[in-house]
Design an enzyme around this catalytic site. Structure first.
Site, PDB file in Angstrom:
ATOM      1  N   GLY A  43       1.075  -1.420  -0.022  1.00 55.89           N
ATOM      2  CA  GLY A  43       0.189   0.341  -0.088  1.00 55.89           C
ATOM      3  C   GLY A  43       1.231   1.614  -0.346  1.00 55.89           C
ATOM      4  O   GLY A  43       2.290   1.544   0.655  1.00 55.89           O
TER       5      GLY A  43
ATOM      6  N   GLN B 140       2.466  10.312   1.545  1.00 58.26           N
ATOM      7  CA  GLN B 140       3.544   9.319   2.133  1.00 58.26           C
ATOM      8  C   GLN B 140       4.670   9.835   1.174  1.00 58.26           C
ATOM      9  O   GLN B 140       6.313   9.409   1.285  1.00 58.26           O
ATOM     10  CB  GLN B 140       3.354   7.694   1.863  1.00 58.26           C
ATOM     11  CG  GLN B 140       3.194   7.351   3.511  1.00 58.26           C
ATOM     12  CD  GLN B 140       3.026   5.843   3.205  1.00 58.26           C
ATOM     13  OE1 GLN B 140       2.028   5.156   2.750  1.00 58.26           O
ATOM     14  NE2 GLN B 140       4.088   4.949   3.690  1.00 58.26           N
TER      15      GLN B 140
ATOM     16  N   HIS C  16      -2.999   7.330   7.209  1.00 61.10           N
ATOM     17  CA  HIS C  16      -2.236   7.685   6.814  1.00 61.10           C
ATOM     18  C   HIS C  16      -2.542   9.306   6.102  1.00 61.10           C
ATOM     19  O   HIS C  16      -1.711  10.150   6.403  1.00 61.10           O
ATOM     20  CB  HIS C  16      -1.401   7.468   5.124  1.00 61.10           C
ATOM     21  CG  HIS C  16       0.134   6.382   5.699  1.00 61.10           C
ATOM     22  ND1 HIS C  16       0.559   7.573   6.953  1.00 61.10           N
ATOM     23  CD2 HIS C  16      -0.245   5.274   5.936  1.00 61.10           C
ATOM     24  CE1 HIS C  16       1.443   6.185   6.999  1.00 61.10           C
ATOM     25  NE2 HIS C  16       1.841   5.672   5.893  1.00 61.10           N
TER      26      HIS C  16
ATOM     27  N   CYS D  69       5.929  -0.266   7.674  1.00 62.61           N
ATOM     28  CA  CYS D  69       5.215   0.919   7.171  1.00 62.61           C
ATOM     29  C   CYS D  69       6.411   1.618   6.688  1.00 62.61           C
ATOM     30  O   CYS D  69       7.429   1.555   7.099  1.00 62.61           O
ATOM     31  CB  CYS D  69       4.542   1.813   8.044  1.00 62.61           C
ATOM     32  SG  CYS D  69       4.529   4.128   7.358  1.00 62.61           S
ATOM     33  N   LEU D  70       6.531   2.097   4.932  1.00 65.57           N
ATOM     34  CA  LEU D  70       7.429   2.409   4.289  1.00 65.57           C
ATOM     35  C   LEU D  70       7.848   3.197   4.416  1.00 65.57           C
ATOM     36  O   LEU D  70       8.958   3.705   4.170  1.00 65.57           O
ATOM     37  CB  LEU D  70       6.787   2.164   2.873  1.00 65.57           C
ATOM     38  CG  LEU D  70       6.527   1.051   1.789  1.00 65.57           C
ATOM     39  CD1 LEU D  70       5.863   1.378   0.507  1.00 65.57           C
ATOM     40  CD2 LEU D  70       7.544  -0.527   1.698  1.00 65.57           C
TER      41      LEU D  70
ATOM     42  N   HIS E 267      -5.224   1.435   7.481  1.00 68.07           N
ATOM     43  CA  HIS E 267      -3.832   1.709   7.708  1.00 68.07           C
ATOM     44  C   HIS E 267      -3.256   3.064   6.423  1.00 68.07           C
ATOM     45  O   HIS E 267      -2.469   4.326   7.567  1.00 68.07           O
ATOM     46  CB  HIS E 267      -3.004   0.347   7.697  1.00 68.07           C
ATOM     47  CG  HIS E 267      -0.837   0.976   7.617  1.00 68.07           C
ATOM     48  ND1 HIS E 267       0.088   0.972   8.577  1.00 68.07           N
ATOM     49  CD2 HIS E 267      -0.438   2.055   6.388  1.00 68.07           C
ATOM     50  CE1 HIS E 267       1.190   0.830   7.857  1.00 68.07           C
ATOM     51  NE2 HIS E 267       1.224   2.148   7.297  1.00 68.07           N
ATOM     52  N   GLU E 268      -3.777   2.966   5.673  1.00 68.21           N
ATOM     53  CA  GLU E 268      -3.663   3.514   4.311  1.00 68.21           C
ATOM     54  C   GLU E 268      -4.484   4.865   4.896  1.00 68.21           C
ATOM     55  O   GLU E 268      -3.966   6.206   4.109  1.00 68.21           O
ATOM     56  CB  GLU E 268      -3.676   2.990   3.058  1.00 68.21           C
ATOM     57  CG  GLU E 268      -2.630   2.149   2.674  1.00 68.21           C
ATOM     58  CD  GLU E 268      -1.318   2.284   2.286  1.00 68.21           C
ATOM     59  OE1 GLU E 268      -1.065   4.033   3.044  1.00 68.21           O
ATOM     60  OE2 GLU E 268      -0.720   1.217   2.818  1.00 68.21           O
TER      61      GLU E 268
HETATM   62  O1  K1U Z   1       1.438   1.775   3.667  1.00 71.44           O
HETATM   63  C1  K1U Z   1       2.542   2.053   3.638  1.00 71.44           C
HETATM   64  O2  K1U Z   1       4.048   2.242   4.460  1.00 71.44           O
HETATM   65  C2  K1U Z   1       2.724   0.213   3.159  1.00 71.44           C
HETATM   66  C3  K1U Z   1       3.046  -0.534   3.770  1.00 71.44           C
HETATM   67  C4  K1U Z   1       1.127  -0.825   3.641  1.00 71.44           C
HETATM   68  C5  K1U Z   1       0.626  -2.202   5.575  1.00 71.44           C
HETATM   69  C6  K1U Z   1       2.185  -2.783   5.391  1.00 71.44           C
HETATM   70  C7  K1U Z   1       1.323  -3.633   7.277  1.00 71.44           C
HETATM   71  C8  K1U Z   1       0.420  -3.521   7.525  1.00 71.44           C
HETATM   72  C9  K1U Z   1      -0.797  -2.925   6.674  1.00 71.44           C
HETATM   73  C10 K1U Z   1      -0.207  -1.634   6.145  1.00 71.44           C
HETATM   74  C11 K1U Z   1       3.715  -1.633   3.115  1.00 71.44           C
HETATM   75  O3  K1U Z   1       3.201  -2.403   2.260  1.00 71.44           O
HETATM   76  S1  K1U Z   1       4.859  -2.155   4.213  1.00 71.44           S
HETATM   77  C12 K1U Z   1       6.617  -3.559   3.597  1.00 71.44           C
HETATM   78  C13 K1U Z   1       5.190  -4.596   3.527  1.00 71.44           C
HETATM   79  O4  K1U Z   1       4.213  -4.897   4.577  1.00 71.44           O
HETATM   80  C14 K1U Z   1       5.121  -6.182   2.307  1.00 71.44           C
HETATM   81  C15 K1U Z   1       6.529  -5.519   1.072  1.00 71.44           C
HETATM   82  C16 K1U Z   1       6.253  -7.227   0.655  1.00 71.44           C
HETATM   83  C17 K1U Z   1       6.098  -7.737   0.334  1.00 71.44           C
HETATM   84  C18 K1U Z   1       4.959  -7.697   1.483  1.00 71.44           C
HETATM   85  C19 K1U Z   1       4.437  -7.574   2.674  1.00 71.44           C
HETATM   86 ZN    ZN Z   2       2.588   2.973   6.255  1.00 69.69          ZN
END
Ligand code: K1U
Ligand code: ZN
Length: 173
Positions: free
Chosen positions: A46, A51, A141, A95-96, A137-138
């Protein structure tokens, strides 16, 4: 398409409430495309416009994790949670904007969300599993809220200090 730079916490742009989108134009479609490309490259499931430094109520997501499955990119504009289940679900979130930090967060297991798509058409869908966690989560944000805001103050401060150090090191490199 172009990759966008993802902001790292702490940053005031990640704490601000994003503005509703009113113009469904080519510029918005390009932003959504760039955000999807940035999300897949990260990699992530996401990404919300704040972000990448854009204070608009727009998010992208694709929670299909299986390697050989077809991608299911979604673009949600002005999303709103219209119903939440009483049942809760705990997921270890990342979270990225807070790289390499993970913590359990409890949220409604199912949510119904309404939003506008890129053509300006109103959409409504019920999400469960990882999709439900991710869309909440998004949307957080878009309201200036991060998953670490659900944690105890000490844990949140510890993570924030790590991110300040990471940003200092990145600025020096
Ligand atoms: O919003 C963001 O920062 C993105 C985040 C979203 C998220 C992750 C986990 C739970 C809720 C929301 C991410 O994508 S973090 C990376 C991640 O979860 C992932 C990366 C590669 C493969 C699978 C998952
Ligand atoms: Zn996030």
């Amino acid at each position: 398409m172009a990759l966008k730079t993802i902001l790292i916490h702490p940053d005031p742009r990640l704490k601000a409430t994003a503005d509703p989108v009113s113009d469904f134009d080519k510029e918005l479609a390009k932003l959504a495309d760039d955000m999807l490309e940035t999300m897949y490259a990260a990699p992530g499931i996401g990404l919300a416009a704040p972000q990448v430094g854009v204070g608009k109520r727009l998010l992208v997501m694709d929670c299909v994790k299986e390697e050989n499955a077809s991608p299911e990119p979604m673009v949600l504009i002005n999303p709103e949670v219209t119903w939440s289940s009483e049942e809760l679900n705990t997921y270890e979130e990342g979270c990225l904007s807070i790289p390499d930090q993970y913590a359990d967060v409890e949220r409604p297991a199912e949510v119904e969300v309404s939003w506008t798509d890129l053509t300006g058409t109103l959409q409504k869908e019920r999400f469960d599993g990882l999709w439900a966690t991710c869309v909440q989560h998004e949307i957080d944000h878009l309201n200036g809220k991060l998953f670490i805001d659900y944690l105890k103050p000490l844990k949140r401060q510890m993570i924030t200090r790590k991110m300040v150090k990471l940003k200092r090191e990145k600025a020096r490199a």
